[in-house]
Every structure is written in C-alpha cells, then in structure tokens.
Design an enzyme around this catalytic site. Structure first.
Site, PDB file in Angstrom:
ATOM      1  N   GLU A   1     -13.654  16.959 -10.113  1.00 31.69           N
ATOM      2  CA  GLU A   1     -13.850  18.244  -9.167  1.00 31.69           C
ATOM      3  C   GLU A   1     -14.735  17.968  -8.216  1.00 31.69           C
ATOM      4  O   GLU A   1     -14.705  18.535  -7.280  1.00 31.69           O
ATOM      5  CB  GLU A   1     -14.136  19.196 -10.116  1.00 31.69           C
ATOM      6  CG  GLU A   1     -14.367  20.624  -9.723  1.00 31.69           C
ATOM      7  CD  GLU A   1     -14.370  21.631 -10.651  1.00 31.69           C
ATOM      8  OE1 GLU A   1     -13.708  21.691 -11.659  1.00 31.69           O
ATOM      9  OE2 GLU A   1     -15.351  22.575 -10.340  1.00 31.69           O
TER      10      GLU A   1
ATOM     11  N   PHE B 260     -20.114  22.663  -7.246  1.00 27.03           N
ATOM     12  CA  PHE B 260     -19.225  22.510  -8.220  1.00 27.03           C
ATOM     13  C   PHE B 260     -18.240  24.021  -8.463  1.00 27.03           C
ATOM     14  O   PHE B 260     -18.956  24.858  -8.112  1.00 27.03           O
ATOM     15  CB  PHE B 260     -19.409  22.188  -9.731  1.00 27.03           C
ATOM     16  CG  PHE B 260     -19.083  20.816 -10.141  1.00 27.03           C
ATOM     17  CD1 PHE B 260     -18.949  19.688  -9.083  1.00 27.03           C
ATOM     18  CD2 PHE B 260     -18.474  20.678 -11.043  1.00 27.03           C
ATOM     19  CE1 PHE B 260     -18.408  18.324  -9.592  1.00 27.03           C
ATOM     20  CE2 PHE B 260     -17.901  19.342 -11.685  1.00 27.03           C
ATOM     21  CZ  PHE B 260     -17.881  18.367 -10.822  1.00 27.03           C
TER      22      PHE B 260
END
Lengths: 614, 297
Positions: free
Chosen positions: A248, A113
């Site tokens: 994301e 991430f």
C-alpha cells in the site's frame, strides 16, 4: 518431555515479541516453531507500522481511524490499547536497532496510508516486516531464548472439563520435523499461539505456503471460540500471476490506479471521491473487481497501478523492493511501465477470541498476532495496523503469561456473559459430527479420560498425536492431501471471496462437507520419519478445512454488508442487528454459532457508528 | 537476475575488475543496469516464451534424491520429472508441481514464494540460486536441482542449516547501542548512515553465499560472508557508537577464522539473491581492522 514456564508457538513477529516480553518478566520461555524464526511470514510485510509519534497526532486519532476502518466492529478497549501502546513499542524496537527509514533530521520517517487521518505509518523502505522480524530475532539471540526450530506443533494439551471455560492448558505436542520424533512440551504458566494467518485456505493469496492457520484450528478444537472469521481482507494490489503483495506504500507515496480505459476509477467512478486510491482496502478491492466485472479491466482480470510519476529517486529511496518484486515475479519494470494488480487474500481479521492480554477462555492458553482476534480490526484492518498489533499484543500476552499483573481485562471471552445463540439453518451439518472416526485422536483434547495432573495431560496428548501419525503413515493408499487442499482453495476462492452470495456460500459449505469426507481417506505416501513434509502438510490441511468452514459459516450467518464482508442480498450495514461479533464454538465437533455485542465504549468516549466514506 | 548467461558474463567482468577496484559498480547498480538491459531482453524473451508455450513443452527436471532411512533412496540418485511448462514458472513452481502431482515424498524447504524467507536456496544448474525467484525460462533445460553444496544433506533438497546459524550467532548479531537511550524517543540516525547499512540489512539468511565460498568449504570455522555481513551491519551503524564496542566487534572479526580468510573471489557476491555487496563489506572491515590496529602502534 521438555519443560518451560512459557511456550510460544510460532517464531514470527508476535511470537518473538511475546517471548522477549516473557523473558523480561523473568520467565523461562521457549519458542517452538515449524519454520526457523527468520523464515516467518512477518518478513513479507512491506508497508509499515502505525504509531502516533508526532506532534499533531495522538493515540485518540489513531484509535478513531482504526475504529472507523473496522466499520465499528472493533472492541474499543482493544483498539485503544493498540493505539496507546504502539508508540512505546515502536520506540522500543528502534532502540533494538531497527533500521527505519529516516528524515533529514535523523528521526524515523512516517508516511500516509489508507484510512489514516495523519501520516503515521513508520516504515523501513518497503520491507518493514523483514527488518522487524530480524530485529526481534536478534534480541531473542541476545537473550539466549531457546528456539526449537522446525518443530511442528500438532496440538495443545488441555484438561477435559465439559465447559471450556474451566479447562486449563498445560503445554503442547510437537513433532521434530527433522527426525519425526513426537514430544511433549510442558508449560508451567502458559502456551501462546502465534502461528500467523490461514491464507492457504484460498488459492490466490499473499500468504506463505506455511500460513495454514494451525493456531486457529488448535485453539478451536480445544474449546476456544473463533471470532469474526467471515472478515477476510483481500488486498487490492497483488500481482496477478503469483499473489505477491505490492505494498500500500506505493499508493501512500502517490501511486495511482487506472482501468483499461485509462480512467482513474477510484475518483472517476465515484468509489472514493475524497481519498481515491487511499481509501480503505475493502473499498479499493471491491472497486477493482467491479471495474473488471463491468468490462473495464485488463484481460478481464486486473487493473494497473502506476508509480512512474514518483520518479526514480523517490522510488529507489522508499519503494525499491517493489521494483524487484514486480520485476522478479511479474516481469514488469515499475520505473517504465505500470504494474498489473488485482485483489488477493491477504489477512484474516477474525481469529482466536482473546482479551486485551491475549488470554483466551482457557486458562493458560493465549493467542497473539494474526492468529488472535482481540478484536482490533473488526470488519476491516487498516494498512499498517498489523505490525503494531504483533508487537503490542505479542508483548502483552508474553507479559501476562509470565505472570505480570496486567489488571482486569475489559473484554470478555468464552461462551458466557452477554451472548445469544444463532439459529441460521446450515445447508449441511458442519463440523466432524457424523463422520466416523474423524479426528478421533484429537477428541482427547475435547473430552475423553478425566485427568488433572499437568504431566499426565501432556503425556496423554503426546500419545494421541503419536497414534494419529501412525495411523496416517500406515495407510497404504488413499487420497493425497494436495488434491484435498486444492479443492478447498478453489471453493473458497470461488464462493467466499470479495463478493459473496448466499447460494455460493452454501455451496462452499456443501463442498467443505465433501472435502471432510474425502479427508477420511487421506494418506501419507512418504514412509520416512525424516523431514516428512507430506505428513506435515497433511496435518495442516485438516486445520485448513476446520478454518475454512468457520469462514463460510460466518459469511452465511452475517446477512449484512460490513467492512470486508459484502453480501449480494444484503447491501447495507445493519447496526440495529449486527453490532456484534460472530463466535463459533467447536462443541466436540459440532460447531455452534453465537454472538457477543461489540464494545464501543472507550476510555474517554463512545464511538458512534457513522457512515464510512473515504 | 535476467538470465543465466548474462549473469555469468557479469561474473567474469566483475572478477577481473575486482582486484583493481572493488567498489567500481555495486551489485545494486549492476542490477539497475541489468534492468535496462532486460527491458529489451524481455521483448525477445516474450516471443521465445510464446514459442515455447505453442510447442507445449514439458520441462524436464533432474532432482537430487536421498533419504537416510528409505530403501532405494539411501544411495543418492537423480529422479526425472516432466512438468508442464507455464509462463512465469519458477524453479520452485516446478518442484511444487512435481511434488503435488507425482511424488509427495519429494522434499524441499519453501515458504513465502517471494524471496524474503530465504528457505529455498538450492544448487540449480550448478549455481546457488533462490528457487522462487529463478524463472525456468531463463535456464538451460533439463534443469538440474541439487541441495546446497558444502552442507550435510538431511533429505532430498533439504540441508542441515545448523552450522550456518551457528556462524551467524557467533558474531553477536544484535544491536548493542546505548541501553540508556532516553525512553519515549528514538535514537537519531542520518539518512546517509541508514543508506550505508541498507544493503547489509537485506540478508535473508538463505545460506547461498556460504555454500558458494571455497574458503568456507575448506575451513569449517570460517565465519563466512553472511555472518561477517551481519557484523558489518552493526559495526557501521552509527547508533552503536561506543569505541569499545567497535573494537570488540573487530576482535571477533579479526580472529583466525574471520575476515582475513576471505580471498576476494566474489563468489558470495555473485550468488547473493539480495544483491548484497558481501565481498566489499568484508574488504571494508579488513581496512577498519588495519586502521584500528595501527592506532595502538
């Protein structure tokens, strides 16, 4: 009057986790929530939960990434608590049956991430929040925890000492939306505000219609400072027409961003030469808007996010939900074409000032989740850090409120200790001072008659709220709250957005002053007591006004560029001057800005501010 | 969901095939097939939409109104609203516009606007749909919006969900795996098993299935598709592997108002906004129940 040991306001992730923790400590706990718990906006979280679970990773790395992501405005004890508690909390929810995505060996999957030095984002498809919310609600059902659903909490019942630090919270007042009944909820031990974010202060947001920041406004008017409100996260990938979030996770799995000239601008225009699309959210949002502003956007509005090259199998396995969202809300098939995206309001880093146990400066009043500012996220939250915050600090608040010994907190709260006051000239007087009659009913929480008896404190607040509602319902004509809310959202989106200029922010404050005055004439057209959403939304709009004002005030005061807060006139991070939190106290209707230094001393080390590059 | 018309065709097909082979094509596969179909559709649709915009038409909404305590609304009626059409407008957008611009007393539940909170299932043009993910351009106009059938109406488009929640709660809808699982370590689950339960975990409790079910309409005690699906989610989860627990779950499902009430009409499956193969899950549990009972013979 209803009575419980602990009252949790809000049935999303933080509220449910707090209730379970309080219950496990033996408290009689109830959840009072304006939505049924499974309707809460935690369910819309997509990406995942950061937790250092694997070899090669450890909590110190997670803490370091979080501190760096926060642009050195997170408090080390909060950041380290998050990183330390997250693994155990994640394992706990797995033991409660959370359907995490899995590896071939049956262990839970983790993915990369933005801003993370290790792929530590644990996830369940691209619908992690949905599963987290339902898993915890299931545990609430299992334990028989009482839920008052579709009860709208209007205020807390707090004693009225002059100094907020000496006040005590004895409960709250809520309206049964179905019948219009207004009742008191007495809390022997404490009230935990877990009401989610204030995204409805903006008009392009990933937040739900219900995210009106009630908890912020309630705590603020009761005397708890709001902290770092100028830090608003704009998520780089939301669908242009609706603000629906595209996780994301798409970029985490390898999705790329390009502009109308086909350039992979994160690299080609040097915004983040190392991390590219996976730079921190504030960096990517600004990059996108810069591209658009410099004429390289599509339709002068958005850029493209492309995941086609990941292949159907991988997309179906890990990002299937994204396909449905893009199809249903933008009419785009992510398997065959890129998806249009632009930044949208997503998350409020700031919030109700608490210590690492969720406790505020008012005895018996807690906040957890997005509503709270512990502060973990500082100037910018990393993706995948909101969900662990919910469960870690939800659990801690629940335990503390139920009476567990959590040791002494390291984070100070309230207008005391090492603070300094701000003397920035505001373009207009903020707050409700000077407006006749405004909030006269809520003033009872801030002053008024002196009483210490808990039942009397709650009863008095019930009376005040009943009067307030009667007054709103009795007006025959006036302004509709929807017009007021629209004006507020417009000025915030225009003036206190990703890019902020001094004059714009001042304009927002002037507009908010006008909006407050317009709210004086607000009226509720629906005369019914039954499910009166007109009435509820009108009360919510008042909360949004108070919150929006603190966001704008913080944005004006902080003359530097840090994390999500970008100022045109001040293009650098000023560590000499600004390694401190912005706090705003209500002061009976007259907001006062003050500052407290950030805590960078961790358990084993001090975090030295470094240049934040990705 | 592409449009109303292909959806009905799909419904006709699947009901016909259903008896023969319930698992021929999962709703998810159907959805993917529809996606391909809708790609070509989209071009045509784009054109149609542009025409609509050019004509600057207003959408006509016919909305069910009722309020037990307001004079003039105690007798249910339909109100008409004319809402300016914009590209991409959903039924929820239209309702919000009507409320915010014409009548603030127009009442309906809604929150996330992205098909995950499950608040806004309503009866739109005669079918249970989630308003936030139903495009106005895909419906026949005027668009008729009513509260979910077979539930008590609280006000306007708001129904009493309590019965639905009661049924959901009655199947012990929580994980009851090994309480002594080693702490600090996750339980293992195979990818296959996670895939097996995946669709069942997507339920958003919107109540569309229950409202569409004839059996539930006639038998108030029937658990209903959503609750049975919830039980399926745990029954099939390999992390709940104790035999006793499985039998316990089957006993709940097998009771008089449980799985055997389902007559495989597929109406729940057709309306589910999350494409959960509800009927299939119910059928699978029936087979499990039979297997389990044979064990004791």
């Amino acid at each position: 009057m209803y009575e419980h040991d602990v009252i949790v306001v809000g049935g999303g992730g933080a509220g449910l986790r707090a209730a379970i923790a309080a219950h496990e400590e033996g408290a009689d706990v109830a959840i009072v929530t304006k939505l049924h718990p499974v309707r809460s906006h935690t369910g819309a979280a997509e990406g995942g939960i950061n937790a250092a679970l694997r070899e090669g990773d450890d909590w110190e790395l997670h803490a370091y990434d979080t501190m760096k992501g926060s642009d050195y405005l997170g408090d080390a004890p909060a950041v380290e608590t998050l990183a330390q508690d997250a693994p155990e909390e994640v394992i706990q929810i797995e033991h409660w049956g959370m359907p995490f995505s899995r590896e071939d060996d049956g262990t839970v999957s983790q993915r990369p991430f933005g801003g993370l030095s290790f792929p530590r984002t644990t996830y369940a498809g691209a619908e992690t929040g949905h599963h987290l919310l339902h898993t915890m609600y299931e545990q609430v059902v299992k334990r028989g925890i009482e839920v008052y659903d579709e009860w709208y909490v209007q205020d807390v019942a707090v004693t009225d000492e002059d100094d907020p630090n000496e006040r005590t919270c004895h409960g709250c007042v809520a309206m049964d939306i179905k019948t219009g009944e207004i009742a008191g909820f007495k809390a022997k031990n404490g009230v935990i505000l877990a009401t989610g974010g204030p995204g409805q202060a903006f008009d392009h947001t990933t937040n739900a219609v219900a995210n009106t920041g009630d908890g912020y406004a309630i705590a603020y008017r009761a005397g708890v400072p709001l902290e770092d409100m100028e830090f608003v996260q704009f998520h780089p990938t939301t669908l242009p027409s609706t603000g629906v979030l595209i996780s994301e996770g798409v970029r985490g799995e390898g999705g790329i961003l390009f502009n109308a000239e086909g350039e992979r601008f994160m690299f080609e225009h040097g915004y983040a030469n190392n991390e590219g699309e996976l730079a921190s959210r504030d960096v990517v949002s600004r990059a996108e808007l810069t591209e658009v502003n410099e004429g390289r956007g599509f339709e002068d509005e958005y850029v493209m996010l492309d995941m086609r090259h990941l292949g159907e199998e991988r997309i179906m396995d890990r990002l299937e939900n994204i396909l449905h969202l893009a199809e249903d809300f933008e009419g785009v098939d992510g398997l065959v074409e890129p998806m249009p995206v632009k930044p949208g309001q997503h998350y409020q880093m700031g919030g109700v000032e608490t210590d690492e146990n969720g406790h505020t400066c008012i005895d018996g009043l807690y906040a957890a989740g997005e509503t709270a500012c512990v502060s973990v996220h500082g100037a910018n939250r990393l993706g995948g850090n909101a969900l662990p915050e919910l469960i870690v600090f939800g659990a801690r608040a629940g335990k503390h409120a139920a009476g567990a010994d959590m040791g002494e907190s390291k984070i100070e709260t309230g207008e005391r200790g090492d603070i300094e006051y701000d003397d920035t000239q505001m373009p207009v007087q903020p707050g409700e001072a000077g407006i006749s009659g405004a909030g006269s009913a809520t003033a009872a929480a801030d002053g008024g008659a002196v009483t210490q008896d808990p039942t009397a404190v709650v009863e008095r607040e019930v009376e005040a709220e009943r009067e307030r509602v009667e007054e709103m319902l009795s007006k025959e004509e006036g302004v509709k709250h929807s017009q007021i809310r629209e004006r507020l959202q417009k000025t915030m989106t225009q003036n206190v957005n990703v890019f902020r200029e001094e004059e714009g922010v001042k304009q927002a404050l002037r507009d908010i002053r006008d909006i407050r005055e317009a709210y004086e004439d607000v009226y509720v057209e629906d005369p019914s007591r039954t499910f009166n959403t007109d009435l509820q939304h009108t009360i919510e709009t008042r909360n949004l006004i108070d919150i929006a004002e603190t966001i704008a005030m913080g944005a004006l005061v902080r003359d530097e560029f840090r994390g999500a807060h970008w100022r045109k006139e001040h293009q650098e991070r000023k560590d000499e001057e600004w390694l401190k939190h912005t706090l705003i106290g209500w002061h009976d209707g007259e907001p006062q800005v003050f500052f407290r230094p950030v805590i960078l001393e961790g358990e084993n080390k001090t975090y030295e501010p470094k240049e934040r590059s990705y | 969901m592409s449009t109303q018309i292909p959806e009905q065709e799909a419904e006709a097909e699947s009901s016909a095939e259903a008896e023969a082979d319930a698992s021929a094509e999962s709703p998810q596969e159907k959805r993917m097939a529809k996606k391909a179909e809708s790609a070509s559709y989209r071009d045509a649709q784009k054109k149609a939409q542009e025409e609509i915009e050019a004509a600057e038409r207003a959408v006509q909404l016919k909305v069910f109104r009722y309020d037990p305590e307001v004079e003039g609304k105690q007798e249910p009626r339909f109100d008409e609203f004319h809402v300016p059409f914009t590209k991409g407008m959903t039924v929820l957008d239209a309702l919000m516009y009507a409320r915010d611009h014409y009548d603030p007393s127009l009442t309906f539940r809604h929150s996330c606007r992205q098909a995950v909170c499950g608040s806004d299932a309503m009866f739109v043009n005669g079918q249970q749909r989630l308003c936030c993910k139903t495009q106005m351009s895909e419906l026949e106009w005027p668009v008729r919006v009513e509260p979910l059938p077979h539930q008590d109406v609280v006000k306007d488009l708001v129904v009493d969900m309590q019965h639905f929640y009661d049924q959901m709660h009655s199947v012990e809808p929580y994980f009851q795996g090994d309480e002594n699982a080693p702490s600090g370590e996750e339980q293992k689950q195979t990818r296959e098993n996670r895939e097996k339960i995946k669709m069942s975990t997507r339920c958003i409790w919107c109540g569309a299935c229950m409202s569409s079910c004839n059996i539930a309409a006639g038998d108030n005690e029937y658990l209903g598709p959503a609750a049975i699906n919830k039980a399926y989610r745990f029954y099939m989860d390999e992390r709940e592997d104790q035999e006793e627990l499985e039998e316990h779950r089957l006993r709940i499902l097998e009771q008089e108002h449980g799985v055997w009430r389902c007559q495989t009409q597929f109406s729940c499956t057709e309306v589910c906004p999350k494409d959960i193969p509800l009927t299939e899950h119910i059928q699978e549990l029936k087979r499990e129940a039979v297997k389990n009972n044979l064990k004791f013979w």
